[in-house]
Design an enzyme around this catalytic site. Sequence first.
Site, mmCIF file in Angstrom:
data_model
loop_
_atom_site.group_PDB
_atom_site.id
_atom_site.type_symbol
_atom_site.label_atom_id
_atom_site.label_comp_id
_atom_site.label_asym_id
_atom_site.label_seq_id
_atom_site.Cartn_x
_atom_site.Cartn_y
_atom_site.Cartn_z
ATOM 1 N N CYS A 48 0.829 -1.212 0.000
ATOM 2 C CA CYS A 48 0.000 0.000 0.000
ATOM 3 C C CYS A 48 0.865 1.264 0.000
ATOM 4 O O CYS A 48 1.454 1.608 -1.003
ATOM 5 C CB CYS A 48 -1.002 -0.022 1.152
ATOM 6 S SG CYS A 48 -2.375 1.133 0.857
ATOM 7 N N GLU B 113 -2.196 -8.631 3.573
ATOM 8 C CA GLU B 113 -2.096 -9.141 4.959
ATOM 9 C C GLU B 113 -3.452 -9.218 5.641
ATOM 10 O O GLU B 113 -3.624 -9.998 6.576
ATOM 11 C CB GLU B 113 -1.108 -8.286 5.765
ATOM 12 C CG GLU B 113 -1.645 -6.980 6.329
ATOM 13 C CD GLU B 113 -1.832 -5.880 5.290
ATOM 14 O OE1 GLU B 113 -1.483 -6.080 4.112
ATOM 15 O OE2 GLU B 113 -2.354 -4.811 5.674
ATOM 16 N N HIS C 258 -4.007 -4.582 0.304
ATOM 17 C CA HIS C 258 -3.568 -5.053 1.615
ATOM 18 C C HIS C 258 -3.708 -6.571 1.716
ATOM 19 O O HIS C 258 -4.638 -7.075 2.340
ATOM 20 C CB HIS C 258 -4.386 -4.387 2.735
ATOM 21 C CG HIS C 258 -3.900 -3.023 3.095
ATOM 22 N ND1 HIS C 258 -2.809 -2.811 3.911
ATOM 23 C CD2 HIS C 258 -4.347 -1.795 2.743
ATOM 24 C CE1 HIS C 258 -2.604 -1.511 4.048
ATOM 25 N NE2 HIS C 258 -3.513 -0.864 3.353
#
Length: 244
Positions: A111, A217, A215
């Site tokens: 990001c 994660e 994102h």
Amino acid sequence: MTPVIGISCSTLVLPDLRSSPRFALARYYTSCVVEAGGLPLLLPSLEPEAAAAFLTRIDGLILSGGLDVDPALYGQEPHPRLGVVDEPRDAFELELSRGAREQGMPVFAICRGIQIVNVAFGGTLFQHVPDQVPGAVKHDQEGLTDDGLGHSIEIVPGTRLHAAAGTEKARVNSLHHQAVDAVAPGFQVSARAADGVVEAMEDRGQPFFVGVQWHPERRPFDPLTRGLFRDFVAAARVAARAGA
Ligand code: MN
């Protein structure tokens, strides 16, 4: 051998007046690193000179998400919709990015991370995508649950991202209003959204140097996330062995 993965942090100023500024990182990052077999080490935004010392102690680097990058760093005046910037963090992460690339250290930029990397090596950013990209899709989703999906991306065949993803089509979450505009020299685009916005880029001259605009994660169960962290930590493990 367990590779040590340095992860940059945000600076958090809580509304409680008794609170001093904190360094902070979403736990998703550390969970994904552990799951992939790495040992996470949080890197506070110290003076830029500290970056080199940290780089001697880690085997891979994650540049995490966060606030907007200061447009002065790529020669632009602030757009009216520019958000809050964190100048010490910018300066520290620019040094980390440059030092890591110089050493051939594996880097996974997420990001804000893809944005700081692009600026570090001479690229520019869109400061506010909805105003600057004609026909932009919604990149700044509201009311998003952690596992929510946003828009589609198209992955360039033959890239490291493609190897990690095992597919040319994917849907990703999207929590950004800025994006890569002019791509830094030496990097190639490895995924785009339907509106042409750069969603991933990489330096193919490095063992693993991949930036993504979404994102991963936050979706630890997603095969795309698992593939990216697996390949990144594997590259860091090779670097750790070479340095041992
Ligand atoms: Mn997006």
